[in-house]
Design a protein around this motif. Structure first.
Motif, mmCIF file in Angstrom:
data_model
loop_
_atom_site.group_PDB
_atom_site.id
_atom_site.type_symbol
_atom_site.label_atom_id
_atom_site.label_comp_id
_atom_site.label_asym_id
_atom_site.label_seq_id
_atom_site.Cartn_x
_atom_site.Cartn_y
_atom_site.Cartn_z
ATOM 1 N N UNK A 1 -9.398 56.778 -5.295
ATOM 2 C CA UNK A 1 -10.257 56.278 -6.384
ATOM 3 C C UNK A 1 -9.962 54.845 -6.768
ATOM 4 N N UNK A 2 -9.716 54.001 -5.770
ATOM 5 C CA UNK A 2 -9.285 52.631 -6.054
ATOM 6 C C UNK A 2 -10.456 51.703 -6.373
ATOM 7 N N UNK A 3 -10.137 50.644 -7.118
ATOM 8 C CA UNK A 3 -11.095 49.567 -7.412
ATOM 9 C C UNK A 3 -10.325 48.257 -7.385
ATOM 10 N N UNK A 4 -10.879 47.228 -6.774
ATOM 11 C CA UNK A 4 -10.268 45.902 -6.868
ATOM 12 C C UNK A 4 -9.746 45.388 -5.544
ATOM 13 N N UNK A 5 -8.535 44.780 -5.590
ATOM 14 C CA UNK A 5 -8.000 44.079 -4.421
ATOM 15 C C UNK A 5 -6.911 44.904 -3.726
ATOM 16 N N UNK A 6 -6.917 44.809 -2.404
ATOM 17 C CA UNK A 6 -5.909 45.502 -1.598
ATOM 18 C C UNK A 6 -5.188 44.451 -0.743
ATOM 19 N N UNK A 7 -3.875 44.384 -0.895
ATOM 20 C CA UNK A 7 -3.099 43.381 -0.150
ATOM 21 C C UNK A 7 -2.752 43.936 1.227
ATOM 22 N N UNK A 8 -3.042 43.142 2.245
ATOM 23 C CA UNK A 8 -2.782 43.618 3.606
ATOM 24 C C UNK A 8 -2.316 42.469 4.497
ATOM 25 N N UNK B 1 -8.357 47.425 10.227
ATOM 26 C CA UNK B 1 -7.585 47.582 8.986
ATOM 27 C C UNK B 1 -8.367 46.986 7.818
ATOM 28 N N UNK B 2 -8.880 45.797 8.057
ATOM 29 C CA UNK B 2 -9.509 45.026 6.979
ATOM 30 C C UNK B 2 -10.957 45.482 6.780
ATOM 31 N N UNK B 3 -11.604 45.841 7.877
ATOM 32 C CA UNK B 3 -12.974 46.355 7.748
ATOM 33 C C UNK B 3 -12.987 47.645 6.924
ATOM 34 N N UNK B 4 -11.964 48.473 7.088
ATOM 35 C CA UNK B 4 -11.890 49.716 6.307
ATOM 36 C C UNK B 4 -11.792 49.413 4.814
ATOM 37 N N UNK B 5 -11.036 48.375 4.473
ATOM 38 C CA UNK B 5 -10.911 47.990 3.056
ATOM 39 C C UNK B 5 -12.289 47.603 2.517
ATOM 40 N N UNK B 6 -13.002 46.795 3.291
ATOM 41 C CA UNK B 6 -14.343 46.351 2.852
ATOM 42 C C UNK B 6 -15.295 47.548 2.738
ATOM 43 N N UNK B 7 -15.274 48.457 3.725
ATOM 44 C CA UNK B 7 -16.175 49.613 3.686
ATOM 45 C C UNK B 7 -15.868 50.528 2.511
ATOM 46 N N UNK B 8 -14.604 50.513 2.051
ATOM 47 C CA UNK B 8 -14.244 51.333 0.887
ATOM 48 C C UNK B 8 -14.633 50.630 -0.415
ATOM 49 N N UNK B 9 -15.315 49.484 -0.305
ATOM 50 C CA UNK B 9 -15.804 48.773 -1.488
ATOM 51 C C UNK B 9 -14.715 47.989 -2.196
ATOM 52 N N UNK B 10 -13.653 47.640 -1.457
ATOM 53 C CA UNK B 10 -12.515 46.926 -2.031
ATOM 54 C C UNK B 10 -12.424 45.530 -1.420
ATOM 55 N N UNK B 11 -11.626 44.674 -2.035
ATOM 56 C CA UNK B 11 -11.502 43.297 -1.544
ATOM 57 C C UNK B 11 -10.158 43.116 -0.855
ATOM 58 N N UNK B 12 -10.154 42.726 0.425
ATOM 59 C CA UNK B 12 -8.870 42.471 1.084
ATOM 60 C C UNK B 12 -8.271 41.142 0.614
ATOM 61 N N UNK B 13 -6.957 41.136 0.481
ATOM 62 C CA UNK B 13 -6.228 39.901 0.166
ATOM 63 C C UNK B 13 -5.063 39.842 1.144
ATOM 64 N N UNK B 14 -4.960 38.725 1.864
ATOM 65 C CA UNK B 14 -3.921 38.631 2.893
ATOM 66 C C UNK B 14 -2.638 38.034 2.336
ATOM 67 N N UNK B 15 -1.515 38.606 2.761
ATOM 68 C CA UNK B 15 -0.203 38.014 2.471
ATOM 69 C C UNK B 15 0.481 37.784 3.813
#
Ligand SMILES: Cc1ncc(COP(=O)(O)O)c(C=O)c1O
Length: 369
Positions: A71-78, A86-100
């Motif tokens: 049930x996440x909302x917002x940014x996911x650090x990857x 990896x990153x496409x899954x974050x986008x498809x889940x309606x979340x924003x990827x942030x790279x570190x």
């Protein structure tokens, strides 16, 4: 000249699968949690020694399901040093990827770099066990706990890897394995989500079947993430062989280490203390003192029919969908860029012949410049 690819899928003898196929043909149950699905899920849970696990169609869908189930909302650090899924899954889940950035030795997400890009919108960390080698799981867990973040591992490369005697896939809130044809363990296509507790597994099980509760009720935005009976039957047959296959990979890994030891400009990945690896990949770093660029080496090997791969170049953060979005890469990523410029994954698979491997080693040792 015969071609040698970076990997070659492992398969059981066809005859070993025929009784299962006959059973499927006579039952006409092809999907939707049939007997093979349930047998394979139970056998795999035991084999890996994890608490709970849910089979799914592939790891990309598995990552989407994992993120959605929390049930996440917002940014996911990857990590930017990963396969684009990896990153496409974050986008498809309606979340924003942030790279570190990544660690220069492990090539996995650097926990200190993660802390630097945490914002009030951060909801989760999605590290990747790159090449099947463990992330700094303790430090990442400490960061996640300190900031109230969920921790979901992309364990696509990490089938069967153990850390300090425990399945690597058991770390984090959830971990996602891939059984794609190119992986250490394959079901043609497939994957699994490893969960700590039964309630989260039941949410995932519901979401992977469109969110269906019963004939009259659907809960949540689900999708079709079910593993079919053929893939599950193949998975059962593959489970019987996977330990031997990892053993053969270990011997090939050792031969590379012996053959490439001391080649100026070539750096091999070290072995992790406390880790029982699966030898999924054999990356080498081609440094400036090798006498030939990484790309020139890749082209020279290719001219000899040897198809080494630049996993992972370009970085996901440099792909068109991400590079012009300042929010997704708030900090420079120098370590990841250097890794992407230098890394080359050599062929490794259980039946890679000794003569072929010797030829690859010889080309790497002697053909430079
Ligand atoms: C790091 C990583 N994550 C995710 C995936 C996606 O897995 P799948 O092909 O099972 O969807 C892959 C490779 O396929 C991968 O290498």
């Amino acid at each position: 000249m015969h071609n040698i690819y970076v990997t070659r899928p492992e398969l059981p003898p066809l005859e070993a699968l025929l009784p299962s196929l006959e059973e499927i043909w006579s039952s006409r149950v092809l999907s939707n949690g049939g007997v093979f699905h349930d047998r394979f899920e139970a056998a795999l849970t035991r084999h890996l020694g994890v608490a709970h696990l849910s089979l799914c169609t592939n790891a990309t869908i598995g990552l989407m399901l994992a993120l959605r189930s929390l049930g996440l909302r917002g940014e996911v650090i990857t990590s930017p040093f990963t396969f684009v899924a990896t990153v496409q899954a974050i986008e498809w889940a309606g979340l924003t990827p942030v790279f570190a950035d990544i660690d220069p030795v492990t090539l996995n997400l650097d926990p200190r770099a993660v802390e630097r890009v945490i914002t009030p919108d951060t909801c989760a960390i999605l590290p990747v066990h790159c090449y099947g080698h463990a992330c700094d799981v303790d430090a990442l867990e400490a960061v996640a706990q300190a900031h109230g973040l969920k921790l979901v591992y992309d364990a696509a490369h990490a089938f069967g890897v153990r850390l300090r005697g425990r399945a690597l896939a058991s770390w984090g809130d959830l971990s996602v394995l891939s059984f794609h044809a190119t992986k250490v363990f394959n079901t043609f296509e497939g994957g699994a989500i490893v969960a700590r507790d039964a309630p989260i597994k039941s949410v995932i099980d519901r979401l992977k079947n469109f969110g269906i509760v019963d004939e009259n009720h659907v809960e949540g935005v689900g999708l079709n993430g079910k593993m079919n009976e053929f893939c599950a039957a193949l998975g059962l047959a593959q489970l019987e062989r996977v330990e031997a296959a990892i053993g053969q990979r270990a011997r090939i890994d050792a031969r590379y280490r012996e053959g490439l030891d001391g080649v100026p400009g070539l750096r091999l990945q070290h072995l992790w203390p406390g880790e029982e690896p699966n030898h999924a990949y054999f990356p080498v770093r081609v440094g400036p003192d090798y006498g030939e660029s990484r790309d020139a080496l890749q082209a020279r090997l290719k001219a000899h029919g040897i198809h080494a791969r630049r996993y992972f170049c370009p970085l996901v953060s440099d792909l068109a969908d991400f590079r012009d979005r300042p929010q997704v890469a708030p900090q420079p990523l120098p370590v990841a860029h250097e890794a992407a410029d230098q890394v080359l994954c050599l062929p490794i698979y259980p039946d890679l012949g000794a003569a072929d491997q010797a030829r690859i080693i010889d080309l790497l040792r002697h053909g430079r410049g």
